[in-house]
Design a protein around this motif. Structure first.
Motif, mmCIF file in Angstrom:
data_model
loop_
_atom_site.group_PDB
_atom_site.id
_atom_site.type_symbol
_atom_site.label_atom_id
_atom_site.label_comp_id
_atom_site.label_asym_id
_atom_site.label_seq_id
_atom_site.Cartn_x
_atom_site.Cartn_y
_atom_site.Cartn_z
ATOM 1 N N SER A 290 41.744 62.908 52.700
ATOM 2 C CA SER A 290 40.837 61.847 53.100
ATOM 3 C C SER A 290 41.324 60.518 52.524
ATOM 4 O O SER A 290 41.689 60.438 51.342
ATOM 5 C CB SER A 290 39.424 62.138 52.590
ATOM 6 N N LYS B 57 37.619 50.000 54.426
ATOM 7 C CA LYS B 57 37.518 50.056 55.888
ATOM 8 C C LYS B 57 36.839 48.804 56.450
ATOM 9 O O LYS B 57 37.042 48.443 57.602
ATOM 10 C CB LYS B 57 36.732 51.306 56.295
ATOM 11 N N ASP C 237 32.228 57.397 58.466
ATOM 12 C CA ASP C 237 32.516 56.290 57.541
ATOM 13 C C ASP C 237 31.217 55.719 56.968
ATOM 14 O O ASP C 237 31.143 55.360 55.783
ATOM 15 C CB ASP C 237 33.292 55.179 58.250
ATOM 16 N N ALA D 40 36.946 51.830 47.231
ATOM 17 C CA ALA D 40 37.184 52.927 48.175
ATOM 18 C C ALA D 40 36.304 52.826 49.414
ATOM 19 O O ALA D 40 36.753 53.115 50.530
ATOM 20 C CB ALA D 40 36.970 54.269 47.477
ATOM 21 N N VAL D 41 35.038 52.410 49.246
ATOM 22 C CA VAL D 41 34.156 52.342 50.405
ATOM 23 C C VAL D 41 34.345 51.051 51.196
ATOM 24 O O VAL D 41 34.048 50.997 52.393
ATOM 25 C CB VAL D 41 32.669 52.490 50.002
ATOM 26 N N PHE E 108 39.529 57.991 51.928
ATOM 27 C CA PHE E 108 38.549 57.593 50.916
ATOM 28 C C PHE E 108 38.901 58.204 49.568
ATOM 29 O O PHE E 108 38.891 57.523 48.531
ATOM 30 C CB PHE E 108 37.146 58.024 51.341
ATOM 31 N N VAL F 236 29.971 57.801 54.147
ATOM 32 C CA VAL F 236 30.757 57.563 52.934
ATOM 33 C C VAL F 236 30.370 56.238 52.288
ATOM 34 O O VAL F 236 30.179 56.146 51.059
ATOM 35 C CB VAL F 236 32.267 57.588 53.261
#
Length: 271
Positions: free
Chosen positions: A57, A186, A127, A182-183, A59, A130
């Motif tokens: 992943s 995107k 997404d 990390a989040v 993430f 997450v």
């Protein structure tokens, strides 16, 4: 509310990143950790490369590398290294190694620009889960350790006298920062994550009289920037991540100018 609508998913993603980044950004501003956030964000590109190479992943890869970078900086600080030099070396080295590593990935299709500057319009329902899960974790950490973090930020000596270990609180911030990176990768990309941490908090500073109020106002500013930037991007056909940061920067300019004019108006004239 239709989650199948890409604009709705983008708006929810922007709000999720905003409520995670803004309160944490207040501590980044108070502790003067801007470069720390930058170094952690740049390490995420190397994490993306590792994740794609091992079919993991993205993430998880970004989170692990961000944690490694943040922990490395925390460990090396205070051991004879000038902090700004250390952060500059690690941040740019991590980004360079990440970009080189990505170039070695054969048979893997990757949109590098999306990871550098974000691709909020391509956010999926997975997404979103997450992003909001990460936001909940960050808010939970900050709520749990809020008073201890404030005390350690105000004065390490005061923290020690109150039975609080400043190094432990630094570790909490390190973990929270890695999760936000990390989040957010995107949504705004690694090159703009630090801006979303710092700019809303800096914009809120002139408007707040207490730390709690600053964190709340920063969150509102970040949310307004995310939604306003998304709308402006859609209307003007501009890159969404940078447009969100531009919206935050405009609010920062407005609050800074407004507070300056207000202080000048309130202060008595000196002849």
């Amino acid at each position: 509310m239709m989650l199948d609508d890409f604009l709705m998913r983008a708006a929810l993603a922007g709000l999720g990143v905003a409520i995670a980044a803004a309160p944490l950004g207040s501590f980044v501003v108070w502790r003067r950790m801007a470069y720390f956030g930058d170094a952690t964000a740049h390490a995420a590109i190397l994490g993306v490369a590792v994740a794609l190479a091992f079919s993991m992943s993205v993430f998880v890869g970004a989170l692990v590398m961000s944690l490694i970078m943040a922990t490395t900086v925390s460990t090396l600080s205070g051991r004879g290294f000038a902090m700004d030099t250390l952060l500059g070396v690690l941040a740019h080295s991590a980004l360079a190694f990440g970009l080189v590593a990505v170039s070695f990935l054969s048979g893997v299709r990757i949109d590098l620009m999306a990871y550098l500057f974000g691709d909020i319009l391509a956010v999926s329902q997975g997404d979103l889960a997450v992003i909001w899960g990460g936001a909940a974790l960050v808010l939970g950490l900050l709520a749990w350790r809020w008073q201890a973090l404030l005390t350690a930020t105000l004065s390490p000596d005061l923290a020690y006298s109150a039975g609080i270990d400043p190094r432990r609180e630094q570790l909490v911030l390190t973990l929270a920062l890695a999760v936000v990176v990390a989040v957010a990768i995107k949504v705004v990309g690694v090159l703009l994550i630090a801006a979303m941490l710092i700019v809303p908090a800096a914009a809120a500073r002139p408007l707040a009289s207490t730390p709690e109020r600053m964190a709340l106002i920063a969150t509102l500013i970040a949310a307004a920037s995310a939604l306003g930037g998304l709308r402006a991007s859609f209307a003007m056909d501009t890159p969404t991540g940078p447009t969100i940061v531009c919206a935050a920067a405009m609010i920062f300019a407005a609050t800074t100018l407004g507070s300056s004019l207000w202080r000048r108006h309130r202060s008595p004239s000196v002849l």
